[in-house]
Design an enzyme around this catalytic site. Structure first.
Site, short mmCIF file in Angstrom:
data_model
loop_
_atom_site.label_atom_id
_atom_site.label_comp_id
_atom_site.label_asym_id
_atom_site.label_seq_id
_atom_site.Cartn_x
_atom_site.Cartn_y
_atom_site.Cartn_z
N SER A 15 0.95 3.54 -6.76
CA SER A 15 -0.22 2.68 -6.62
C SER A 15 -1.13 3.20 -5.51
O SER A 15 -0.76 4.09 -4.75
CB SER A 15 0.22 1.26 -6.27
OG SER A 15 0.70 1.25 -4.94
N LYS A 16 -2.30 2.60 -5.44
CA LYS A 16 -3.26 2.99 -4.41
C LYS A 16 -2.64 2.76 -3.03
O LYS A 16 -2.87 3.53 -2.11
CB LYS A 16 -4.54 2.17 -4.58
CG LYS A 16 -5.55 2.47 -3.50
CD LYS A 16 -6.87 1.85 -3.80
CE LYS A 16 -7.64 1.39 -2.58
NZ LYS A 16 -7.28 1.94 -1.33
N ARG A 17 -1.86 1.69 -2.92
CA ARG A 17 -1.24 1.38 -1.64
C ARG A 17 -0.31 2.52 -1.18
O ARG A 17 -0.25 2.84 0.00
CB ARG A 17 -0.47 0.06 -1.73
CG ARG A 17 -0.64 -0.74 -0.45
CD ARG A 17 -0.05 -2.12 -0.53
NE ARG A 17 -0.45 -2.90 -1.69
CZ ARG A 17 0.40 -3.62 -2.42
NH1 ARG A 17 1.67 -3.63 -2.14
NH2 ARG A 17 -0.05 -4.34 -3.43
N ASP A 73 -2.47 5.14 0.30
CA ASP A 73 -2.94 4.78 1.64
C ASP A 73 -1.83 5.00 2.66
O ASP A 73 -2.05 5.52 3.74
CB ASP A 73 -3.40 3.32 1.68
CG ASP A 73 -4.63 3.09 0.81
OD1 ASP A 73 -5.30 4.11 0.49
OD2 ASP A 73 -4.92 1.94 0.43
#
Ligand code: GLU
Length: 513
Positions: free
Chosen positions: A264-266, A269
């Site tokens: 995921s994008k998380r 990050d």
């Protein structure tokens, strides 16, 4: 043997930026089309206006362009099967749903949100989950449970309604083949009466998707695994229309680097790597998510990395251009299980592509990068720097971390740790002798410098480490880098001596402190 022309589509919904997984879906569709002399279509699935995000369609197109995935047919590219944006195709969906209503494969449902909520609560109180289907629909308010007069009255009085698909009254096996997973068999009983048309008259994803795949003569539906649960409904819809069912291939998930769960994008990050091909600026809050392009990736490296996330050629090869991959791509070699993403591998791919390039070719983009940093660099120096640095970096921009490589200014930030360890009381005098020797090297090129350096060490009865490392330290302020003979040649005699003198002074200051 099925001789139907291969026509595949990439059908993103413009609800945000394209995730890496979306790029892979596009890539596999593209390669499949190229491998079979087929057509690669871009269709924008924008029926859900509530999830529409400004700029998302442009983003998709720009990302595909950066990746070099040329679209044969679709939005902007055009084609005979258009329009290619679902919001412009409503007539097709209205016409199609009429067919289903007439043939009894769909019905109108008038239940209000409150009524449905009450049914859900009731089921929950009986420890059940409410599903609108063959078992429950006769207890709801729809054109099957109500008499004709009542239905007409509701329609005439403008009561909002939706259209639902009518799953079989008696459970049937829905059998279809997935090109990656083999035969799949599911009971129609587990499928609910999905909404086909919403109360605003617009189609849902399911209806629009099937109508378009049929009307656009799609031969293979290649899409992410998250759509596998929808496939049985889709098969039933094709059959209800009496249309040929396309072939399906559901691609495995792309997993987190740790292998547990969907990337995921998380994760990006947290791990400091992008999950989007190009930078995305969220129109709602202005937040920026980084992209592979902006991180300095060669699009070919990015695509090659994506290609290998879930597909392999059946041997050890790892490097593929788009053209080469298209020659051998097949759905049989796509894996069933999730493919783990590795940020290290992504970087590795960039290194490979970087090293395949000649310094001469990279010099110009490198000069541009320098300009972005307010540094003027001539092409010749750029090429020389790249010759020395290319196999030591992952991205062109990494060169800027070694500021000493640029002719001016002389380095300042000396590695004090290294100075303390490696710079002995007698080192300055070795550097002085070295300077004298260097002044006599002619021509001042790497080969000559190296052979004279070796002779000098023999004469002085000194070891490589005693002289070479301090020489490096004085000239570059650091303990690592390219060959010092190449570096001295690139600096030229004058700069080499200047740096050597300054370096010794600076280092002596550090030692004295
Ligand atoms: N619009 C769907 C998506 O956003 C496409 C699903 C499909 O390819 O059928 O992924």
């Amino acid at each position: 043997m099925n001789t139907k022309k291969v026509r595949v589509r990439f059908a993103p919904s413009p609800t945000g930026p394209l995730h890496m997984g979306g790029v892979r879906t596009a890539l596999y569709n593209y390669l499949f089309a190229r491998a079979h002399g087929g057509v690669f279509i871009l269709r924008i699935e924008d029926t859900d206006q509530t999830r529409y995000v400004e700029g998302a369609e442009d983003y998709v197109r720009e990302a595909l362009k950066w990746c070099g995935l040329d679209i044969d047919e679709g939005v902007v590219a055009g084609g005979e099967f258009g329009p290619y944006r679902q919001s412009e195709r409503n007539d097709f969906y209205s016409e199609a749903v009429k067919l289903l209503l007439v043939s009894g494969y769909a019905y109108m449902a008038f239940d209000t949100p409150d009524e449905l909520d009450a049914l859900r609560k009731k089921a929950a109180s009986e420890k059940n989950v409410f599903q609108y289907d063959a078992l429950t629909r006769m207890n709801c308010r729809n054109s099957l449970s109500l008499n004709n007069e009542e239905v007409e009255r509701l329609i005439e009085s403008g009561t909002p309604y939706i259209v639902r698909f009518k799953t079989p009254d008696v459970a049937e096996d829905i059998v279809f083949r997935d090109e990656i997973r083999g035969e799949i068999c599911i009971s129609s009983q587990v499928v609910d009466d999905k909404v086909l048309v919403k109360s605003d008259g617009l189609p849902t994803y399911h209806l629009a998707n099937i109508v378009d795949d049929h009307k656009m003569d799609i031969s293979h539906v290649i899409r992410g695994e998250e759509w596998l649960p929808s496939a049985p409904l889709h098969v039933m819809l094709y059959k209800a229309f009496g249309w040929e069912v396309p072939k399906f291939a559901h691609l495995p998930l792309i997993l987190k680097p740790e292998g547990n769960g969907k990337l995921s994008k998380r994760d990006g990050d947290a791990g400091g790597f992008p999950v989007f091909p190009i930078e995305w600026k969220d129109p709602k809050n202005g937040n920026i998510s980084s992209g592979y392009r902006e991180q300095g990736y060669d699009p070919r490296a990015f695509l090659n990395m994506i290609l290998m996330l879930g597909w392999n050629p059946g041997d050890e090869r790892e490097m593929f251009s788009l053209e080469d991959a298209a020659k051998i791509f097949s759905l049989e070699r796509v894996v069933k299980s999730g493919a783990r993403f590795s940020p290290d591998k992504a970087r590795w791919y960039n290194e490979q592509y970087l090293r395949q390039e000649s310094p001469a070719k990279l010099a110009e983009p490198f000069v541009k990068l320098a300009l972005d940093r307010d540094m003027a660099l001539n092409i010749k120096d750029a090429e020389e720097i790249l010759k020395m640095m290319l196999d030591r970096i992952s991205f062109l921009k990494d060169v800027f971390e070694a500021q000493w490589i640029f002719k001016a200014p002389s380095p300042e930030d000396y590695d004090t740790e290294m100075v303390r360890k490696k710079w002995k009381p007698e080192t300055a005098s070795y550097m002085f002798d070295l300077k004298e020797m260097l002044e006599t090297v002619s021509p001042f090129n790497a080969t000559e410098i190296e052979s004279r350096f070796k002779r000098h060490l023999e004469e002085k009865e000194l070891g490589f480490g005693q002289v070479l490392l301090p020489f490096r330290l004085a000239l570059t302020a650091s303990g690592g880098g390219p060959s010092m003979f190449d570096f001295a040649e690139y600096l030229g005699l004058e700069k080499t001596l200047e740096r050597l003198t300054n370096g010794v002074d600076e280092i002596e200051k550090i030692k004295a402190a």
